[in-house]
Write a protein that holds these residues in place. Structure first.
Motif, PDB file in Angstrom:
ATOM      1  N   ARG A  14       0.830  -1.203   0.000  1.00 29.74           N
ATOM      2  CA  ARG A  14       0.000   0.000   0.000  1.00 29.74           C
ATOM      3  C   ARG A  14       0.868   1.258   0.000  1.00 29.74           C
ATOM      4  O   ARG A  14       0.373   2.358  -0.157  1.00 29.74           O
ATOM      5  CB  ARG A  14      -0.933   0.008   1.201  1.00 29.74           C
ATOM      6  N   LYS A  15       2.172   1.064   0.230  1.00 29.10           N
ATOM      7  CA  LYS A  15       3.149   2.149   0.148  1.00 29.10           C
ATOM      8  C   LYS A  15       4.472   1.535  -0.293  1.00 29.10           C
ATOM      9  O   LYS A  15       4.617   0.312  -0.320  1.00 29.10           O
ATOM     10  CB  LYS A  15       3.308   2.870   1.486  1.00 29.10           C
ATOM     11  N   ARG A  16       5.426   2.370  -0.660  1.00 27.76           N
ATOM     12  CA  ARG A  16       6.729   1.859  -1.079  1.00 27.76           C
ATOM     13  C   ARG A  16       7.482   1.280   0.116  1.00 27.76           C
ATOM     14  O   ARG A  16       7.418   1.802   1.215  1.00 27.76           O
ATOM     15  CB  ARG A  16       7.571   2.965  -1.704  1.00 27.76           C
ATOM     16  N   HIS A  17       8.182   0.191  -0.147  1.00 21.73           N
ATOM     17  CA  HIS A  17       9.078  -0.434   0.830  1.00 21.73           C
ATOM     18  C   HIS A  17      10.412  -0.655   0.140  1.00 21.73           C
ATOM     19  O   HIS A  17      10.513  -0.532  -1.088  1.00 21.73           O
ATOM     20  CB  HIS A  17       8.525  -1.782   1.296  1.00 21.73           C
ATOM     21  N   ARG A  18      11.408  -1.032   0.882  1.00 24.01           N
ATOM     22  CA  ARG A  18      12.722  -1.349   0.319  1.00 24.01           C
ATOM     23  C   ARG A  18      13.000  -2.822   0.569  1.00 24.01           C
ATOM     24  O   ARG A  18      12.955  -3.294   1.718  1.00 24.01           O
ATOM     25  CB  ARG A  18      13.796  -0.485   0.977  1.00 24.01           C
ATOM     26  N   GLU A  42      17.625  -9.751  18.222  1.00 20.96           N
ATOM     27  CA  GLU A  42      17.164  -8.480  17.637  1.00 20.96           C
ATOM     28  C   GLU A  42      15.918  -8.712  16.790  1.00 20.96           C
ATOM     29  O   GLU A  42      15.900  -9.600  15.931  1.00 20.96           O
ATOM     30  CB  GLU A  42      18.257  -7.861  16.763  1.00 20.96           C
ATOM     31  N   MET A  43      14.889  -7.883  17.018  1.00 21.67           N
ATOM     32  CA  MET A  43      13.677  -7.951  16.191  1.00 21.67           C
ATOM     33  C   MET A  43      13.991  -7.490  14.771  1.00 21.67           C
ATOM     34  O   MET A  43      14.761  -6.539  14.584  1.00 21.67           O
ATOM     35  CB  MET A  43      12.582  -7.052  16.765  1.00 21.67           C
ATOM     36  N   GLN A  44      13.383  -8.140  13.796  1.00 18.77           N
ATOM     37  CA  GLN A  44      13.531  -7.775  12.389  1.00 18.77           C
ATOM     38  C   GLN A  44      12.143  -7.684  11.760  1.00 18.77           C
ATOM     39  O   GLN A  44      11.246  -8.436  12.124  1.00 18.77           O
ATOM     40  CB  GLN A  44      14.336  -8.836  11.629  1.00 18.77           C
ATOM     41  N   ASP A  45      12.004  -6.784  10.815  1.00 16.26           N
ATOM     42  CA  ASP A  45      10.779  -6.647  10.034  1.00 16.26           C
ATOM     43  C   ASP A  45      11.230  -6.372   8.606  1.00 16.26           C
ATOM     44  O   ASP A  45      11.487  -5.235   8.242  1.00 16.26           O
ATOM     45  CB  ASP A  45       9.921  -5.511  10.576  1.00 16.26           C
ATOM     46  N   HIS A  46      11.394  -7.434   7.819  1.00 18.95           N
ATOM     47  CA  HIS A  46      11.959  -7.314   6.474  1.00 18.95           C
ATOM     48  C   HIS A  46      10.893  -7.488   5.412  1.00 18.95           C
ATOM     49  O   HIS A  46       9.939  -8.254   5.583  1.00 18.95           O
ATOM     50  CB  HIS A  46      13.055  -8.359   6.246  1.00 18.95           C
ATOM     51  N   LYS A  47      11.101  -6.785   4.305  1.00 12.38           N
ATOM     52  CA  LYS A  47      10.255  -6.925   3.127  1.00 12.38           C
ATOM     53  C   LYS A  47      11.124  -7.461   1.992  1.00 12.38           C
ATOM     54  O   LYS A  47      12.262  -7.044   1.829  1.00 12.38           O
ATOM     55  CB  LYS A  47       9.654  -5.578   2.703  1.00 12.38           C
ATOM     56  N   TRP A  48      10.577  -8.380   1.207  1.00 10.32           N
ATOM     57  CA  TRP A  48      11.298  -9.035   0.126  1.00 10.32           C
ATOM     58  C   TRP A  48      10.442  -9.035  -1.142  1.00 10.32           C
ATOM     59  O   TRP A  48       9.256  -9.368  -1.084  1.00 10.32           O
ATOM     60  CB  TRP A  48      11.551 -10.505   0.453  1.00 10.32           C
ATOM     61  N   HIS A  49      11.051  -8.712  -2.306  1.00 12.84           N
ATOM     62  CA  HIS A  49      10.377  -9.045  -3.564  1.00 12.84           C
ATOM     63  C   HIS A  49      10.218 -10.560  -3.566  1.00 12.84           C
ATOM     64  O   HIS A  49      11.065 -11.273  -3.008  1.00 12.84           O
ATOM     65  CB  HIS A  49      11.248  -8.673  -4.778  1.00 12.84           C
ATOM     66  N   LEU A  50       9.203 -11.079  -4.194  1.00 11.28           N
ATOM     67  CA  LEU A  50       9.007 -12.527  -4.210  1.00 11.28           C
ATOM     68  C   LEU A  50      10.185 -13.240  -4.865  1.00 11.28           C
ATOM     69  O   LEU A  50      10.633 -14.288  -4.390  1.00 11.28           O
ATOM     70  CB  LEU A  50       7.695 -12.879  -4.910  1.00 11.28           C
ATOM     71  N   ALA A  55      15.429 -16.332  -4.366  1.00  9.99           N
ATOM     72  CA  ALA A  55      16.885 -16.364  -4.532  1.00  9.99           C
ATOM     73  C   ALA A  55      17.595 -16.533  -3.195  1.00  9.99           C
ATOM     74  O   ALA A  55      18.620 -17.215  -3.103  1.00  9.99           O
ATOM     75  CB  ALA A  55      17.369 -15.099  -5.227  1.00  9.99           C
ATOM     76  N   SER A  56      17.044 -15.945  -2.148  1.00  9.60           N
ATOM     77  CA  SER A  56      17.677 -16.048  -0.837  1.00  9.60           C
ATOM     78  C   SER A  56      17.658 -17.482  -0.312  1.00  9.60           C
ATOM     79  O   SER A  56      18.574 -17.903   0.380  1.00  9.60           O
ATOM     80  CB  SER A  56      17.011 -15.108   0.162  1.00  9.60           C
ATOM     81  N   HIS A  57      16.634 -18.248  -0.657  1.00  9.82           N
ATOM     82  CA  HIS A  57      16.565 -19.637  -0.203  1.00  9.82           C
ATOM     83  C   HIS A  57      17.742 -20.435  -0.760  1.00  9.82           C
ATOM     84  O   HIS A  57      18.333 -21.240  -0.045  1.00  9.82           O
ATOM     85  CB  HIS A  57      15.240 -20.286  -0.613  1.00  9.82           C
ATOM     86  N   GLU A  58      18.082 -20.209  -2.013  1.00  9.58           N
ATOM     87  CA  GLU A  58      19.238 -20.876  -2.618  1.00  9.58           C
ATOM     88  C   GLU A  58      20.528 -20.423  -1.941  1.00  9.58           C
ATOM     89  O   GLU A  58      21.406 -21.223  -1.659  1.00  9.58           O
ATOM     90  CB  GLU A  58      19.288 -20.592  -4.113  1.00  9.58           C
ATOM     91  N   TYR A  59      20.633 -19.143  -1.673  1.00 11.59           N
ATOM     92  CA  TYR A  59      21.822 -18.577  -1.035  1.00 11.59           C
ATOM     93  C   TYR A  59      22.020 -19.180   0.358  1.00 11.59           C
ATOM     94  O   TYR A  59      23.135 -19.543   0.735  1.00 11.59           O
ATOM     95  CB  TYR A  59      21.659 -17.053  -0.944  1.00 11.59           C
ATOM     96  N   PHE A  60      20.942 -19.291   1.126  1.00  8.65           N
ATOM     97  CA  PHE A  60      21.049 -19.768   2.503  1.00  8.65           C
ATOM     98  C   PHE A  60      21.324 -21.265   2.610  1.00  8.65           C
ATOM     99  O   PHE A  60      21.569 -21.759   3.707  1.00  8.65           O
ATOM    100  CB  PHE A  60      19.802 -19.392   3.310  1.00  8.65           C
ATOM    101  N   ASP A  65      24.534 -15.793   6.750  1.00  8.51           N
ATOM    102  CA  ASP A  65      24.304 -14.353   6.797  1.00  8.51           C
ATOM    103  C   ASP A  65      24.403 -13.750   5.402  1.00  8.51           C
ATOM    104  O   ASP A  65      25.002 -14.335   4.507  1.00  8.51           O
ATOM    105  CB  ASP A  65      25.343 -13.672   7.691  1.00  8.51           C
ATOM    106  N   PHE A  66      23.847 -12.545   5.249  1.00  7.50           N
ATOM    107  CA  PHE A  66      23.979 -11.801   4.004  1.00  7.50           C
ATOM    108  C   PHE A  66      24.041 -10.321   4.326  1.00  7.50           C
ATOM    109  O   PHE A  66      23.645  -9.890   5.409  1.00  7.50           O
ATOM    110  CB  PHE A  66      22.838 -12.117   3.030  1.00  7.50           C
ATOM    111  N   MET A  67      24.532  -9.538   3.393  1.00  7.12           N
ATOM    112  CA  MET A  67      24.579  -8.095   3.556  1.00  7.12           C
ATOM    113  C   MET A  67      23.296  -7.516   2.948  1.00  7.12           C
ATOM    114  O   MET A  67      23.047  -7.703   1.761  1.00  7.12           O
ATOM    115  CB  MET A  67      25.805  -7.502   2.866  1.00  7.12           C
ATOM    116  N   PRO A  68      22.487  -6.834   3.751  1.00  8.95           N
ATOM    117  CA  PRO A  68      21.265  -6.237   3.219  1.00  8.95           C
ATOM    118  C   PRO A  68      21.551  -5.268   2.080  1.00  8.95           C
ATOM    119  O   PRO A  68      22.556  -4.546   2.106  1.00  8.95           O
ATOM    120  CB  PRO A  68      20.675  -5.496   4.420  1.00  8.95           C
ATOM    121  N   PHE A  69      20.672  -5.268   1.109  1.00 13.09           N
ATOM    122  CA  PHE A  69      20.676  -4.339  -0.025  1.00 13.09           C
ATOM    123  C   PHE A  69      21.840  -4.546  -0.997  1.00 13.09           C
ATOM    124  O   PHE A  69      22.014  -3.745  -1.900  1.00 13.09           O
ATOM    125  CB  PHE A  69      20.667  -2.874   0.454  1.00 13.09           C
TER     126      PHE A  69
END
Length: 80
Positions: A14-18, A42-50, A55-60, A65-69
């Motif tokens: 409903r609004k832009r996310h990153r 630490e609490m996290q609230d992440h948004k992902w393109h589908l 792609a992250s499932h293959e990476y993990f 760990d990964f570097m955000p963005f």
């Protein structure tokens, strides 16, 4: 590393996310994955393109760990 998934949904933006994976915008009207979790206390609230989430499932399979963005956004499949 400790990780606990608290909730995940696939809402329509409903609004832009990153996107936490590629850093590109999740645009208004796009369906995305929202993950609420706890990582090493630490609490996290992440948004992902589908496609980034997929792609992250293959990476993990090999990494914890990964570097955000800092990852490439994969091509979107026609079925999404």
């Amino acid at each position: 590393m400790s990780y606990t998934l608290l909730s995940e949904t696939k809402p329509r933006a409903r609004k832009r996310h990153r996107c936490i994976w590629c850093g590109e915008d999740v645009i208004i009207g796009e369906i995305y994955r929202r993950e609420k979790s706890v990582y090493d206390g630490e609490m996290q609230d992440h948004k992902w393109h589908l496609e980034c989430d997929l792609a992250s499932h293959e990476y993990f399979e090999d990494e914890e760990d990964f570097m955000p963005f800092e990852n490439e956004r994969p091509e979107k499949e026609d079925s999404q």
